[in-house]
Every structure is written in structure tokens, then in C-alpha cells.
Design an enzyme around this catalytic site. Structure first.
Site, PDB file in Angstrom:
ATOM      1  CB  CYS A  64      -0.919  -0.037   1.224  1.00 17.29           C
ATOM      2  SG  CYS A  64      -1.807   1.488   1.554  1.00 17.29           S
ATOM      3  CB  CYS A  67       0.222   1.885   4.083  1.00 15.42           C
ATOM      4  SG  CYS A  67      -1.470   1.298   3.893  1.00 15.42           S
TER       5      CYS A  67
END
Length: 141
Positions: A64, A67
Site C-alpha cells: 500500500c 500506507c
């Protein structure tokens, strides 16, 4: 030669080592101190659900992109606030926990108090928002 060095350590080093409190390293007694701790499916309950202080949980995945941007900013915000602990959980390694909390998008961040979710947000946020989020929950003690 290395064995001799090990045996001939000054006594002051042994005293310092013995004075470390083992409870600081036990997962069920984490002291809220602005630390970031990586959880697993086995340690999550002790670190989050049984905590006696505010805990921020960063549900993330290695793949991600947002993230990877959010993580360091959130870590810094928590490090600056000694009243909360940041627990990071890789959802790909703990799918049962991700399912329990219905994590459908990442990054997802939850604030826990007394083992209950009290606040959350999904997606990337700026530094100001993250600092305010952490401080708000640090003040809940």
C-alpha cells in the site's frame, strides 16, 4: 579471546543490565510512552484490546503506497505524545483481525480506549490532522 572479554566485563555493566525492568518488554504490560510496536495476530489482543491506555492502530499492507507515506508521519505524531502507543498491524499477516474490524481499505487507523474502538479514519491525512488525532486520543486518559 572473545570469551575472556565477555567474562571480564566491568561490574557496572552487569548492574545496569540487571536494573532494566522486564515488565517494559512484556506485551501485556506495555507502558504508554509514545512507542510504536508491530503487532501480530498473536500479540494484538494484549497490545490493543487489553491495554489500559489509549492505543492508535495503523492497519496497513506492505504493498500500500499511501500506507508507506502515512506510517512515518503517524509514528512521529505518537512519538511526540507520550500518552499513547501506536500499534501497527500488517493486515496480510493478520487477516482474521482485519476481518473482525472490517478493514476494507488502507490505510485505516483506529483509536482504542479500554479495548473499544472510539474513533477511526480511512485514507491518507496530512501531518496536522494526524497530530490532532493523536493528541485528542492522548487526552482521553
Amino acid at each position: 579471546m572473545n570469551a575472556i572479554r565477555t567474562l571480564s566485563r566491568p561490574a557496572s555493566q552487569a548492574i545496569r543490565t540487571a536494573s532494566i525492568k522486564p515488565s517494559l518488554f512484556h506485551t501485556s504490560s506495555v507502558v504508554s510512552s509514545g512507542k510504536t510496536i508491530e503487532a501480530t495476530d498473536k500479540t494484538f489482543a494484549d497490545l490493543v484490546e487489553k491495554a489500559d491506555h489509549p492505543v492508535i492502530v495503523d492497519f496497513y499492507a506492505e504493498w500500500c503506497g499511501p500506507c508507506k507515506v502515512l506510517g512515518p508521519i503517524l509514528t512521529k505524531a505518537v512519538a511526540d505524545n507520550k500518552k499513547v502507543t501506536l500499534v501497527k498491524l500488517d493486515v496480510d499477516s493478520a487477516m482474521d483481525i482485519a476481518q473482525k474490524y472490517q478493514i476494507a481499505a488502507m490505510p485505516t487507523v483506529f483509536a482504542f480506549q479500554n479495548g473499544k474502538v472510539v474513533d477511526e479514519f480511512v485514507g491518507m491525512r496530512d501531518r496536522k490532522f494526524l497530530t490532532e488525532f493523536v493528541n485528542k486520543h492522548g487526552d482521553r486518559q
